[in-house]
Design a protein around this motif. Structure first.
Motif, PDB file in Angstrom:
ATOM      1  N   TRP A  45       1.043  -1.071  -0.036  1.00  0.00           N
ATOM      2  CA  TRP A  45       0.006  -0.116  -0.169  1.00  0.00           C
ATOM      3  C   TRP A  45       1.179   1.136   0.358  1.00  0.00           C
ATOM      4  CZ3 TRP A  45      -5.343  -1.227  -0.055  1.00  0.00           C
ATOM      5  CH2 TRP A  45      -5.382  -2.738   0.209  1.00  0.00           C
ATOM      6  N   PRO A  46       1.137   1.316  -1.559  1.00  0.00           N
ATOM      7  CA  PRO A  46       2.694   3.445  -1.033  1.00  0.00           C
ATOM      8  C   PRO A  46       1.452   4.249  -1.106  1.00  0.00           C
ATOM      9  CG  PRO A  46       1.268   2.360  -3.560  1.00  0.00           C
ATOM     10  CD  PRO A  46       0.976   0.655  -2.392  1.00  0.00           C
ATOM     11  N   ASN A  47       2.712   5.569  -0.083  1.00  0.00           N
ATOM     12  CA  ASN A  47       1.904   6.567   0.217  1.00  0.00           C
ATOM     13  C   ASN A  47       0.769   6.511   1.672  1.00  0.00           C
ATOM     14  OD1 ASN A  47       3.731   7.303  -1.630  1.00  0.00           O
ATOM     15  ND2 ASN A  47       1.783   7.170  -3.382  1.00  0.00           N
ATOM     16  N   GLY A  48       1.026   5.372   2.156  1.00  0.00           N
ATOM     17  CA  GLY A  48       0.719   5.207   3.792  1.00  0.00           C
ATOM     18  C   GLY A  48      -1.228   4.850   2.966  1.00  0.00           C
ATOM     19  N   GLY A  49      -1.011   4.363   2.186  1.00  0.00           N
ATOM     20  CA  GLY A  49      -2.434   3.583   1.469  1.00  0.00           C
ATOM     21  C   GLY A  49      -3.039   4.748   1.371  1.00  0.00           C
ATOM     22  N   VAL A  50      -2.830   5.669   0.123  1.00  0.00           N
ATOM     23  CA  VAL A  50      -2.801   6.725  -0.388  1.00  0.00           C
ATOM     24  C   VAL A  50      -3.590   6.263  -2.037  1.00  0.00           C
ATOM     25  CG1 VAL A  50      -3.464   8.858  -1.304  1.00  0.00           C
ATOM     26  CG2 VAL A  50      -2.391   8.953   1.274  1.00  0.00           C
ATOM     27  N   GLY A  51      -1.927   6.052  -2.756  1.00  0.00           N
ATOM     28  CA  GLY A  51      -2.492   5.423  -3.151  1.00  0.00           C
ATOM     29  C   GLY A  51      -2.313   4.411  -4.184  1.00  0.00           C
ATOM     30  N   GLN A  52      -2.461   3.811  -5.500  1.00  0.00           N
ATOM     31  CA  GLN A  52      -3.135   1.773  -5.450  1.00  0.00           C
ATOM     32  C   GLN A  52      -2.723   1.500  -5.412  1.00  0.00           C
ATOM     33  OE1 GLN A  52      -4.979   1.239  -9.789  1.00  0.00           O
ATOM     34  NE2 GLN A  52      -3.501   0.071  -9.750  1.00  0.00           N
ATOM     35  N   PRO A  53      -2.944  -0.062  -4.229  1.00  0.00           N
ATOM     36  CA  PRO A  53      -2.674  -0.693  -3.944  1.00  0.00           C
ATOM     37  C   PRO A  53      -1.747  -1.871  -5.120  1.00  0.00           C
ATOM     38  CG  PRO A  53      -4.441  -1.554  -3.646  1.00  0.00           C
ATOM     39  CD  PRO A  53      -4.783   0.140  -3.964  1.00  0.00           C
ATOM     40  N   ILE A  54      -0.645  -1.915  -5.203  1.00  0.00           N
ATOM     41  CA  ILE A  54      -0.030  -2.445  -6.060  1.00  0.00           C
ATOM     42  C   ILE A  54       0.678  -4.843  -5.553  1.00  0.00           C
ATOM     43  CG2 ILE A  54       1.227  -1.099  -6.913  1.00  0.00           C
ATOM     44  CD1 ILE A  54       3.679  -1.200  -5.625  1.00  0.00           C
ATOM     45  N   ALA A 133      -8.782  -8.146   1.050  1.00  0.00           N
ATOM     46  CA  ALA A 133      -8.271  -8.107   1.339  1.00  0.00           C
ATOM     47  C   ALA A 133      -8.055  -6.222   1.850  1.00  0.00           C
ATOM     48  CB  ALA A 133      -6.344  -7.996   0.909  1.00  0.00           C
ATOM     49  N   TYR A 134      -7.192  -5.703   2.817  1.00  0.00           N
ATOM     50  CA  TYR A 134      -7.273  -4.832   3.101  1.00  0.00           C
ATOM     51  C   TYR A 134      -6.383  -3.960   4.185  1.00  0.00           C
ATOM     52  CZ  TYR A 134      -8.656  -5.794   7.980  1.00  0.00           C
ATOM     53  OH  TYR A 134      -8.324  -6.288   9.005  1.00  0.00           O
ATOM     54  N   ASN A 135      -6.030  -2.323   3.904  1.00  0.00           N
ATOM     55  CA  ASN A 135      -4.866  -1.592   4.218  1.00  0.00           C
ATOM     56  C   ASN A 135      -4.866  -2.131   5.797  1.00  0.00           C
ATOM     57  OD1 ASN A 135      -2.465  -0.908   5.410  1.00  0.00           O
ATOM     58  ND2 ASN A 135      -2.563   0.747   4.068  1.00  0.00           N
ATOM     59  N   ARG A 137      -2.449  -1.750   8.783  1.00  0.00           N
ATOM     60  CA  ARG A 137      -1.359  -0.246   9.320  1.00  0.00           C
ATOM     61  C   ARG A 137      -2.066   0.812   8.806  1.00  0.00           C
ATOM     62  NH1 ARG A 137       4.551  -0.431   7.872  1.00  0.00           N
ATOM     63  NH2 ARG A 137       4.345   1.419   9.062  1.00  0.00           N
ATOM     64  N   PHE A 138      -2.969   0.988   8.022  1.00  0.00           N
ATOM     65  CA  PHE A 138      -3.438   2.608   7.282  1.00  0.00           C
ATOM     66  C   PHE A 138      -4.364   2.137   6.994  1.00  0.00           C
ATOM     67  CE2 PHE A 138       1.246   2.903   6.940  1.00  0.00           C
ATOM     68  CZ  PHE A 138       1.845   4.182   8.029  1.00  0.00           C
ATOM     69  N   PRO A 139      -5.714   2.123   7.775  1.00  0.00           N
ATOM     70  CA  PRO A 139      -7.033   1.898   7.600  1.00  0.00           C
ATOM     71  C   PRO A 139      -7.665   2.289   6.265  1.00  0.00           C
ATOM     72  CG  PRO A 139      -6.535   1.467   9.692  1.00  0.00           C
ATOM     73  CD  PRO A 139      -5.796   1.937   9.339  1.00  0.00           C
ATOM     74  N   THR A 140      -8.165   2.256   5.258  1.00  0.00           N
ATOM     75  CA  THR A 140      -8.483   3.341   4.526  1.00  0.00           C
ATOM     76  C   THR A 140     -10.179   2.316   3.707  1.00  0.00           C
ATOM     77  OG1 THR A 140      -7.418   1.776   2.200  1.00  0.00           O
ATOM     78  CG2 THR A 140      -6.398   3.671   2.811  1.00  0.00           C
ATOM     79  N   ASP A 141     -10.679   3.136   2.544  1.00  0.00           N
ATOM     80  CA  ASP A 141     -11.345   2.448   2.227  1.00  0.00           C
ATOM     81  C   ASP A 141     -11.271   1.838   0.952  1.00  0.00           C
ATOM     82  OD1 ASP A 141     -13.263   3.842   3.531  1.00  0.00           O
ATOM     83  OD2 ASP A 141     -13.776   5.491   2.105  1.00  0.00           O
ATOM     84  N   ASP A 142     -10.096   1.584   0.565  1.00  0.00           N
ATOM     85  CA  ASP A 142      -9.852   0.972  -0.818  1.00  0.00           C
ATOM     86  C   ASP A 142      -9.867  -0.796  -0.081  1.00  0.00           C
ATOM     87  OD1 ASP A 142      -9.433   2.348  -2.464  1.00  0.00           O
ATOM     88  OD2 ASP A 142      -7.047   2.794  -1.909  1.00  0.00           O
TER      89      ASP A 142
END
Length: 462
Positions: A45-54, A133-135, A137-142
């Motif tokens: 999850w790049p940039n603390g979960g702000v960017g698109q996951p890879i 799957a979800y982030n 460490r830095f919970p987001t809506d992604d």
């Protein structure tokens, strides 16, 4: 008896197939779950979960997931986006884009939960497992939808192997088990069947105790209870017979004295009215005495210990009884005849009971035959049977009444003849004690009067 076992065989095979499928799915589903766990650990999850996951996979992970083109696990990672129609959609960030995306509503998404489904892709049956799957460490809506798939061929082969390992031994064991069960049931039920046959072979009036030593221990309490019931029933029947016999004996003496006194008074009666009344008393006491004698005979006929059957010639007995009724027949203007056979008509019987039964039939025929009518007593022979017939040319008996005339104290409605209603009941009882059949029909069904014929059919002895 063993049919249910064979009916359960298809059900057993079906249950075995379902259980084998479940057993075969368990290890392979565990492998799919492990593949999902590996993919979930590889998501970045790049940039603390702000960017698109890879999902960058190293070569070792790829080898672990997929050994070569025809085997191993196929996978896909797709970013979850919610569309307006409630479906899941989004860009694929790795794996085989051709793998189908499960069609589930957005509100059904449960991150971290693994679900399974079976599908067909390009004609091949596959097993799908998917997880969101979800982030952490830095919970987001992604969310990332992870899908792994595997062909069902290995599962089918494992299930078939399990079924073979279970069904083949059953083919060998089932016939042996059926034979053992059949043998055990046959041996166990044999004493009960023997007891059933003994009970069915008993006479209706046999109330003796059942032998307990030859019955299985499991049903001995039941046999004991049945013997107790038979003993009480026999005691009640014997008390009833004893009461009838004692009452009849006690009544005979005063009735005889009353009739004697009435006959003596009749000789010195001063006027006609007194003589008429005394004649009625004499006739009434005669009928009462006849009824008492019939009650005594009924009690004797119902007691199996007093009925001893011996060989006798029914020709001789019927001729002798018929001759005793000639005077009464002549007094009533009735032609009483007898037809015998040219050879002895041998049966097993008791002369006293048979004489009384024939007396009742002749008395009944004389009462209903018209003046100047005729009554015929005949004995007929066949190879196996002897028939005793008494027929008259009276008014006959309707078909509805024929089933009831043998009931005790029953008399046909509208009859003018005197009687107690016990005569034909005694005939039926005597016939049963001699294992004979009694039948009543019309002599001339199409004529008027039709007449009546009573037929007693005995088994002939040589």
């Amino acid at each position: 008896m063993l049919a249910p076992l064979f009916l359960l065989w298809p059900m057993s095979v079906a249950i075995t197939y379902v259980v084998a499928q479940d057993i075969a799915n368990t290890p392979y589903d565990r492998g799919l779950r492990s593949a999902l766990a590996v993919l979930s650990e590889q998501i970045e999850w790049p940039n603390g979960g702000v960017g698109q996951p890879i999902l960058p996979l190293n070569p070792l992970t790829k080898v672990a997931l997929r050994t070569h083109d025809s085997e191993g696990v196929f996978w896909k990672a797709q970013v979850v986006l919610y569309t307006g129609d409630g479906q899941v959609d989004g860009p694929v960030i790795g794996g085989d884009a051709a793998l189908p995306t499960p069609k589930l509503n957005y509100e059904d998404i449960r991150p971290g939960r693994v679900d399974y489904m079976d599908q067909t892709i390009n004609g091949f049956d596959v097993r799908l497992a998917y997880q969101w799957a979800y982030n952490q460490r830095f919970p987001t809506d992604d969310l990332v939808l992870l899908v792994v798939a595997e062909g069902r061929e290995p599962r089918v082969e494992l299930a078939n192997a399990i079924i073979k390992g279970v069904i083949i031994p059953q083919f060998l064991v089932l016939p042996v088990a059926v034979l053992l069960i059949w043998f055990g049931l046959s041996r166990g039920v044999a004493p009960i069947n023997a007891l059933q046959r003994r009970l069915r072979a008993r006479r209706p009036d046999d109330l003796s105790a059942i032998e307990e030593h030859s019955t299985p221990a499991e049903i001995t309490p039941l046999v004991t209870a049945m013997n107790d019931l038979l003993s009480r029933l026999s005691g009640n029947i014997e008390a009833q017979r004893r009461f009838v016999a004692d009452a009849a004996h006690q009544l005979k003496t005063p009735l005889s004295g009353l009739r004697l006194q009435a006959e003596l008074a009749l000789k010195s009666a001063p006027d006609a009215e007194t003589r008429e009344n005394l004649h009625k008393i004499v006739a009434g006491t005669a009928r009462a005495t006849r009824l008492i004698n019939q009650l005594l005979l009924m009690a004797t006929a119902e007691n199996p210990d007093r009925v001893q059957l011996v060989p006798l010639d029914l020709n001789k007995l019927a001729r002798h009884v018929t001759e005793e009724w000639v005077d009464q027949a002549l007094a009533r203007g009735i032609d009483l005849g007898f037809e015998d056979t040219q050879e002895p008509a041998m049966i097993r019987g008791q002369s006293l009971l048979l004489s009384e039964a024939l007396n009742n039939l002749i008395d009944n025929a004389l009462r209903y035959a018209p003046y100047s009518g005729h009554v015929t007593v005949s004995v007929k022979l066949s190879d196996t049977e002897v028939k005793l017939c008494v027929e008259d040319n009276g008014p006959g008996i309707s078909a509805d009444e024929r089933t009831r005339i043998f009931d005790r104290f029953y008399r046909v409605l509208g009859t003018q003849a005197h009687g107690s209603g016990l005569g034909l009941a005694i005939v039926k009882e005597v016939a049963q004690k001699h294992h004979a059949n009694v039948m009543v029909d019309a002599v001339h069904p199409s004529s008027m009067p039709p007449g009546t014929r009573f037929t007693l059919t005995f088994r002939r002895v040589r």
